[in-house]
Scaffold this motif. Sequence first.
Motif, short mmCIF file in Angstrom:
data_model
loop_
_atom_site.label_atom_id
_atom_site.label_comp_id
_atom_site.label_asym_id
_atom_site.label_seq_id
_atom_site.Cartn_x
_atom_site.Cartn_y
_atom_site.Cartn_z
N TYR A 1 0.22 4.75 -6.93
CA TYR A 1 1.30 5.51 -6.49
C TYR A 1 1.60 6.82 -7.11
N GLN B 1 8.41 11.66 -5.22
CA GLN B 1 8.05 11.49 -6.66
C GLN B 1 8.97 11.60 -7.68
N ARG C 1 9.38 4.21 -0.07
CA ARG C 1 8.83 5.23 0.70
C ARG C 1 9.56 6.47 0.41
N LEU D 1 8.09 7.52 -3.38
CA LEU D 1 6.78 7.87 -3.32
C LEU D 1 6.68 9.19 -2.67
N ASP D 2 7.62 9.60 -1.65
CA ASP D 2 7.48 10.92 -1.08
C ASP D 2 8.00 12.01 -1.96
N ASN E 1 0.80 -1.21 0.02
CA ASN E 1 0.01 0.20 -0.01
C ASN E 1 0.76 1.18 0.12
N LYS E 2 0.21 2.16 -0.67
CA LYS E 2 1.13 3.50 -0.88
C LYS E 2 1.61 4.12 0.55
N ARG E 3 0.82 4.21 1.50
CA ARG E 3 0.78 4.81 2.80
C ARG E 3 1.61 3.86 3.83
N GLU E 4 1.67 2.75 3.19
CA GLU E 4 2.46 1.70 4.13
C GLU E 4 3.92 1.42 3.64
N GLU F 1 -5.15 2.87 -3.53
CA GLU F 1 -4.41 3.95 -4.00
C GLU F 1 -3.14 4.02 -4.76
N ASP G 1 -5.22 -1.24 -0.82
CA ASP G 1 -5.98 -0.02 -0.78
C ASP G 1 -6.58 0.52 -1.92
N SER H 1 -0.68 -0.15 -7.21
CA SER H 1 -1.61 0.15 -6.10
C SER H 1 -1.68 -1.19 -5.31
#
Length: 375
Positions: free
Chosen positions: A241, A191, A185, A188-189, A176-179, A239, A237, A234
């Motif tokens: 990326y 980009q 990480r 994704l933060d 999951n993107k948030r996990e 969501e 969840d 994704s």
Amino acid sequence: MVAKIFILAFLNVALAQELDQLDELIDHLSKNYGSKIGLLTPSNYASVKRILPDGVKPVYVEHEQDLTKMVLNGSIVAALVSGLPEKKYHDALHIFSSNLVTMHSFLMAPDLSTDYPHGNSENLSTYHLSLAINAAQSKMQLKGIDLQLAIKNAPKQLIQAHTCKEDDQTQFAVPNKREAVGLLRDILDSQEIRVLAQGPADWGINDGNYLLDPPVGFYPDFLEAVVDEFKNLSGPDKELYGQIKIRRIFSNKSPFPWYYLFNGTAHLTEPYFILDAPYAGSGKPCTRDDQCLETETGYEKCTGYCRHASRPRYIMLRSSCTSLGTDSKFYTKRNSRESGGSSNSGLVVLIVLLVVFVAGLAGLLKYQELLETFK
């Protein structure tokens, strides 16, 4: 005397060897100690070294066009690339297989463990990143995009030698993107995906010309296709990326700076790195051993750079699913304008002409002897 010189010169032309097969090249190299073979990287040499005779001298050239020009001007006997030379040179070259398939993949730092004491700690973990890269690449290959790119960038010979089955997407547990943790990480933060690359260099417009901005060719297109799939990943969840841009970190340093993967400077390599090529340490500049990565026996040895005994890359680094296989090709200068076997036909014709010439010359000499007899 003139006739003798002419005959010897004629023989040299007639017997000039066309090196248009692997066994002929190996035989020539065996008989000519110190012959030079041109390559783009030491990894290319390592991939074929076992089939070459002793005494071969590798010559490394950054740009493929320069490599081809060296073959054509005779400064090297042959060149080797993991694809094909540019099409415009094909009529002037003999191109033939090394009979070796070279495997390629994305490479990342391994995670810290008992087996990988030199691996990354949790904040720089590549585990989640490897899951995402494998999922993105397999989706791209399942759609046949890699084959489309090979056709687009022809001539490009692509061997589909995959270690992951694209039709079974359940094997890729996308986080999951948030996990996401570790280097995923960070991607994704920020980009941004930072890609460690060899060069910049021009490997031919079919494989990749990295002197252009943006670079063009099969490998740049391959990476972009994988990142396009990466953006649309994704987890459970659902969501996505989201937007990710590519930033290449080029290096021609020797030793190669693999430590960029271990300190987070780069997230992973380009997809063209050869799996079984040697890895001989992180290459980090140092003044003492404890500045280097820890190994199973202590630390890498500091010799100005962090080094240790050579190992295959796939043992020391984390590999993605294989990106592709390539049939490494040798190419040599074509001495005649004919291809392959017809060079032998040309040789036969030359020998026949030589025989006719010698017979004619012998007849002329005999005729002169008869004239002398009647004087």
